[in-house]
Design a protein around this motif. Structure first.
Motif, mmCIF file in Angstrom:
data_model
loop_
_atom_site.group_PDB
_atom_site.id
_atom_site.type_symbol
_atom_site.label_atom_id
_atom_site.label_comp_id
_atom_site.label_asym_id
_atom_site.label_seq_id
_atom_site.Cartn_x
_atom_site.Cartn_y
_atom_site.Cartn_z
ATOM 1 N N SER A 40 60.462 47.739 17.857
ATOM 2 C CA SER A 40 59.580 46.618 17.511
ATOM 3 C C SER A 40 60.386 45.434 16.985
ATOM 4 N N GLY A 41 61.399 45.718 16.169
ATOM 5 C CA GLY A 41 62.226 44.639 15.631
ATOM 6 C C GLY A 41 62.983 43.910 16.720
ATOM 7 N N HIS A 42 63.549 44.638 17.691
ATOM 8 C CA HIS A 42 64.271 44.000 18.801
ATOM 9 C C HIS A 42 63.316 43.166 19.661
ATOM 10 N N ARG A 43 62.076 43.653 19.820
ATOM 11 C CA ARG A 43 61.107 42.889 20.609
ATOM 12 C C ARG A 43 60.771 41.574 19.920
ATOM 13 N N ARG A 44 60.550 41.614 18.604
ATOM 14 C CA ARG A 44 60.260 40.378 17.878
ATOM 15 C C ARG A 44 61.439 39.407 17.916
ATOM 16 N N ASP A 45 62.652 39.986 17.955
ATOM 17 C CA ASP A 45 63.842 39.140 17.964
ATOM 18 C C ASP A 45 64.174 38.635 19.360
ATOM 19 N N GLY A 46 63.480 39.135 20.374
ATOM 20 C CA GLY A 46 63.711 38.676 21.740
ATOM 21 C C GLY A 46 64.911 39.300 22.417
ATOM 22 N N ASP A 47 65.441 40.403 21.872
ATOM 23 C CA ASP A 47 66.602 41.071 22.463
ATOM 24 C C ASP A 47 66.096 42.170 23.391
ATOM 25 N N VAL A 48 65.924 41.808 24.669
ATOM 26 C CA VAL A 48 65.315 42.721 25.634
ATOM 27 C C VAL A 48 66.201 43.944 25.863
ATOM 28 N N ALA A 49 67.512 43.741 26.011
ATOM 29 C CA ALA A 49 68.417 44.868 26.266
ATOM 30 C C ALA A 49 68.394 45.855 25.105
ATOM 31 N N ALA A 50 68.426 45.349 23.858
ATOM 32 C CA ALA A 50 68.400 46.236 22.702
ATOM 33 C C ALA A 50 67.076 46.981 22.622
ATOM 34 N N GLN A 51 65.993 46.305 22.980
ATOM 35 C CA GLN A 51 64.691 46.970 22.976
ATOM 36 C C GLN A 51 64.669 48.117 23.991
ATOM 37 N N ALA A 52 65.240 47.881 25.160
ATOM 38 C CA ALA A 52 65.281 48.923 26.190
ATOM 39 C C ALA A 52 66.076 50.127 25.712
ATOM 40 N N ARG A 53 67.191 49.880 25.045
ATOM 41 C CA ARG A 53 68.006 50.988 24.563
ATOM 42 C C ARG A 53 67.301 51.743 23.435
ATOM 43 N N ALA A 54 66.623 51.022 22.557
ATOM 44 C CA ALA A 54 65.882 51.695 21.491
ATOM 45 C C ALA A 54 64.785 52.586 22.068
ATOM 46 N N LEU A 55 64.073 52.090 23.079
ATOM 47 C CA LEU A 55 63.041 52.903 23.727
ATOM 48 C C LEU A 55 63.661 54.110 24.426
ATOM 49 N N SER A 56 64.853 53.908 25.006
ATOM 50 C CA SER A 56 65.546 55.028 25.644
ATOM 51 C C SER A 56 65.844 56.129 24.631
ATOM 52 N N GLU A 57 66.342 55.743 23.446
ATOM 53 C CA GLU A 57 66.627 56.735 22.415
ATOM 54 C C GLU A 57 65.334 57.360 21.881
ATOM 55 N N LEU A 58 64.282 56.571 21.791
ATOM 56 C CA LEU A 58 62.984 57.100 21.370
ATOM 57 C C LEU A 58 62.512 58.183 22.332
ATOM 58 N N ALA A 59 62.675 57.923 23.635
ATOM 59 C CA ALA A 59 62.284 58.924 24.636
ATOM 60 C C ALA A 59 63.122 60.188 24.498
ATOM 61 N N ARG A 60 64.399 60.026 24.203
ATOM 62 C CA ARG A 60 65.272 61.194 24.031
ATOM 63 C C ARG A 60 64.766 62.074 22.879
ATOM 64 N N VAL A 61 64.452 61.438 21.729
ATOM 65 C CA VAL A 61 64.008 62.205 20.566
ATOM 66 C C VAL A 61 62.651 62.856 20.829
ATOM 67 N N GLN A 62 61.787 62.154 21.547
ATOM 68 C CA GLN A 62 60.488 62.756 21.898
ATOM 69 C C GLN A 62 60.682 64.024 22.723
ATOM 70 N N GLU A 63 61.683 63.994 23.601
ATOM 71 C CA GLU A 63 61.959 65.192 24.394
ATOM 72 C C GLU A 63 62.485 66.309 23.498
ATOM 73 N N TYR A 64 63.383 65.949 22.541
ATOM 74 C CA TYR A 64 63.878 66.969 21.609
ATOM 75 C C TYR A 64 62.727 67.575 20.807
ATOM 76 N N ALA A 65 61.761 66.717 20.465
ATOM 77 C CA ALA A 65 60.647 67.162 19.618
ATOM 78 C C ALA A 65 59.603 67.952 20.407
ATOM 79 N N GLY A 66 59.824 68.175 21.703
ATOM 80 C CA GLY A 66 58.894 68.950 22.512
ATOM 81 C C GLY A 66 57.679 68.163 22.965
ATOM 82 N N ARG A 67 57.841 66.878 23.196
ATOM 83 C CA ARG A 67 56.746 66.027 23.670
ATOM 84 C C ARG A 67 57.131 65.408 25.008
ATOM 85 N N PRO A 68 57.207 66.219 26.073
ATOM 86 C CA PRO A 68 57.690 65.695 27.359
ATOM 87 C C PRO A 68 56.801 64.612 27.958
ATOM 88 N N GLU A 69 55.465 64.724 27.785
ATOM 89 C CA GLU A 69 54.591 63.694 28.359
ATOM 90 C C GLU A 69 54.827 62.347 27.675
#
Length: 687
Positions: A575-604
């Motif tokens: 959310s912070g990267h989105r407000r700051d307008g840093d699209v690449a950083a936002q994409a990477r943060a979402l990528s890491e978020l997806a990784r942790v969701q998979e670790y947490a057993g939330r594949p969907e």
């Protein structure tokens, strides 16, 4: 700085350099040294394999031609070896060169990595490893003691070490010593003939032999005597011998000839000669001589060439004009300068030399900033003598003068009276090296410079510069795996930053302490320190850095297995990267978020977040991130039982990167999340 022509009135200096020197005499010594190479060692005689390289020692006083003999031996036997390495183990003033520095230079010559900041033992071991499968001839000149030579000895008996020293190297097993004195009379007369021509020797052979006797057949003394005669075609050899006899027996033959030559020089040339004792590492170029004497560069170049003709300097085989003060003359120059020049004059000469070096480094760096109008304007405002014609010419100068520049920084810091100039010199040297060589290639030299900056900062009680130096040193420690040492320096930098009331240094140190704890696997402390750094950033409304720190906190929680906390912080980071307008950083943060969701057993949930991250990566035009995300989507879809869709995403990734496609989407290690190294500048941008 006032430029003035160098007066060469009085005795006329010819400017002629002697012909290319050929080695003279030492036939018996060379024969014995070659025989020693072939002779069996003590280990071989006892039936054991030699554990280390054979060591030949050439011992003699400075000025006896000991280095020339070593070089001639190396020339004669070099074809038996894969290569020749050289290292000088003493400074011009006799100070032993640290083994760490000598080993690093030898590793660089072998094109082997020399980790910045590595300990002496580690570098010595790295050198031995590099030489383990080679047959190398190693020339160690002007060794101050056996400890230096022993630390650099290869462990392979196929290598040969030729060491040059004043006396024995007690403590090194099976050393073959060769002690030398003066030349034989025939060779000594031939050396004089090269300067004077044959006529003046043959018309009065007894006078020539008397001159040789006065000089005790020492090559350095004979070279100065020959140079003196060469510049005085009408002087007889007997005249010189008589003058030396009238001086009495005070001092060595070399010192007596040297005093005579110095006294016969024009006043300006004699002054330049004395000031060359201040040249870093005994290396001189026309700019150094010009700055020391306060004269024009062209005038300094002419005088240096004249001093070469007299045997007072040696020209170096270099793409740029560069000269060396013979080691045997350096203490004589120092003694003369202390007698003839006032301390204030010598300090002023040092200051002029450092100021000229700073300006040359500014020019060297500025020519690389072709897209910076301010830098171009500043460059055009410099005198033409200080400007480089091209970036390539500037890089060549920096490469050639690198040993002298590093020595200048060390000497300036050791002097202690010119700390302001020393700080400017080190700042410009760092910038020039980074501009031309890059941070990674220059890292070993930069590490040493940052250590010198720390010395000055502690001596002058400059907490901001102390913090900057500690951060830079700690960054290199962290990058080379010395994480515990890095952590200690980051903590010291935090204390210095707080003392200086420097919010940038304080925040940077806090974050780096957290990064060190993360690397050491102490995830709780890492999250705590990242949180402290985050509070600093939020208090100053530094939103981009705050968003990045949310991500670092999330990483620490991920490694600790606290997936709920990690998910919360990654969402805030995105959310912070989105407000700051840093699209690449936002994409990477979402990528890491997806990784942790998979670790947490939330594949969907991971699948949805990953698709969102792909869209933002596409907008950021980050092809590699898009491909990595496509692979993660493929893996997730396979686990969800949709192999057909997985193949589509894997094919998309292959089309994006082709041969660059990674086999897996690896999990980043703690070090991949560490902050980039950065330098806190202690001087104005105008320097």
């Amino acid at each position: 700085m006032t430029d003035q022509a160098v007066d060469t009135g009085g005795v006329q200096l010819s400017g002629r350099t002697p012909m290319e020197s050929r080695f003279l005499g030492r036939t018996r010594e060379l024969k014995e040294l070659r025989a020693d190479i072939e002779r069996a060692g003590l280990d071989t005689l006892s039936g054991r394999k030699a554990p280390r390289a054979r060591v030949l020692l050439i011992a003699g006083r400075p000025g006896s031609g000991r280095t020339a003999l070593a070089e001639e031996l190396v020339r004669e036997v070099a074809e038996r070896y894969d290569g020749v390495l050289r290292a000088r183990l003493s400074e011009p003033d006799g100070t032993p060169v640290p083994v760490e520095r000598a080993a690093r230079e030898l590793l660089t010559a072998l094109d082997r990595p020399a980790p910045p900041g590595a300990a002496e033992d580690d570098l010595s071991e790295a050198l031995r490893t590099a030489l383990a499968d080679r047959r190398v001839l190693l020339l160690l000149d002007d060794a101050a003691g056996a400890e230096q030579v022993d630390a650099l000895l290869p462990d392979t008996p196929e290598c040969l070490v030729v060491a040059v020293a004043r006396g024995p190297l007690t403590g090194i097993a099976d050393v073959r010593p060769c002690t030398i004195g003066g030349l034989d009379t025939k060779s000594a007369l031939e050396l004089l003939t090269r300067y004077t021509g044959s006529v003046r020797i043959t018309v009065d052979p007894r006078a020539a032999e008397g001159l040789v006797e006065v000089c005790r057949a020492q090559p350095a003394a004979l070279t100065l005597a020959g140079g003196w005669l060469a510049t005085r075609p009408k002087a007889a050899v007997a005249d010189l011998a008589k003058q030396l006899h009238t001086d009495g027996d005070e001092g060595t033959p070399l010192s007596r000839v040297f005093r005579l030559v110095h006294a016969s020089l024009p006043a300006s040339a004699a002054r330049i000669l004395r000031l060359l004792s201040l040249a870093p590492a005994g290396l001189i170029d026309p700019h150094t001589a010009s700055a020391l004497a306060g004269c024009s560069v062209s005038g300094a170049r002419a005088t240096l060439d004249d001093l070469v003709a007299l045997g007072l300097l040696r020209p170096l085989d270099s793409p740029l004009p560069q000269y060396e003060v013979p080691g045997c003359l350096h203490p004589l120059l120092v003694a003369l300068s202390e007698t003839h020049d006032r301390p204030a004059e010598l300090q002023l000469a040092r200051a002029r030399m450092l100021e000229r070096t700073v300006r040359l480094l500014q020019s060297c760096r500025a020519i690389t900033e072709t897209d910076n109008p301010e830098a171009r304007e500043k460059l055009q405002g410099m005198p033409s003598a200080l400007r480089f014609p091209s970036p390539r010419a500037a890089a060549d100068w920096l490469t050639v003068r690198r040993p002298a520049l590093l020595a200048a920084a060390r000497l300036a810091v050791a002097d202690g009276e010119l700390d302001t100039l020393a700080r400017r010199l080190m700042s410009q040297l760092v910038r020039a090296m980074v501009a031309h060589f890059g941070t990674q290639a220059a890292a070993p030299d930069l590490y040493g410079i940052h250590g010198l900056v720390l010395d000055v900062a502690e001596r002058r009680a400059l907490p901001r510069e102390k913090a900057a130096a500690l951060l830079n040193l700690a960054d290199v420690d962290a990058q080379t795996g010395r994480t515990v040492e890095a952590l200690a320096r980051y903590r010291a930098a935090l204390d210095a930053g707080r003392e200086a009331n420097d919010p940038y240094a304080t925040g940077r140190a806090m974050e780096s302490v957290g990064g060190a704890h993360l690397e050491l696997g102490d995830y709780d402390r890492a999250a705590d320190w990242f949180g402290r750094a985050l509070a600093e950033r939020l208090a100053r409304d530094e939103r981009a850095d705050a968003a990045r720190l949310y991500g670092r906190i999330a990483t620490a929680h991920t490694y600790a297995g606290r997936y709920g906390e990690a998910l919360r912080h990654w969402r805030v980071a995105a959310s912070g990267h989105r407000r700051d307008g840093d699209v690449a950083a936002q994409a990477r943060a979402l990528s890491e978020l997806a990784r942790v969701q998979e670790y947490a057993g939330r594949p969907e949930e991971s699948l949805r977040t990953c698709r969102e991250a792909v869209e933002w990566a596409r907008r950021a035009e980050d092809v590699r991130l898009q491909a990595a995300l496509q692979l993660r989507l493929a893996d997730t879809l396979e686990r969800l039982g949709d192999p057909a869709a997985a193949r589509l995403h894997r094919g998309a990734a292959e089309r994006m990167l082709g041969n660059e496609l990674p086999e897996t989407d690896p999990e980043p290690g703690p070090s991949e999340h560490s902050a980039n190294a950065c330098e806190i500048r202690s001087t104005s941008a105008g320097d």
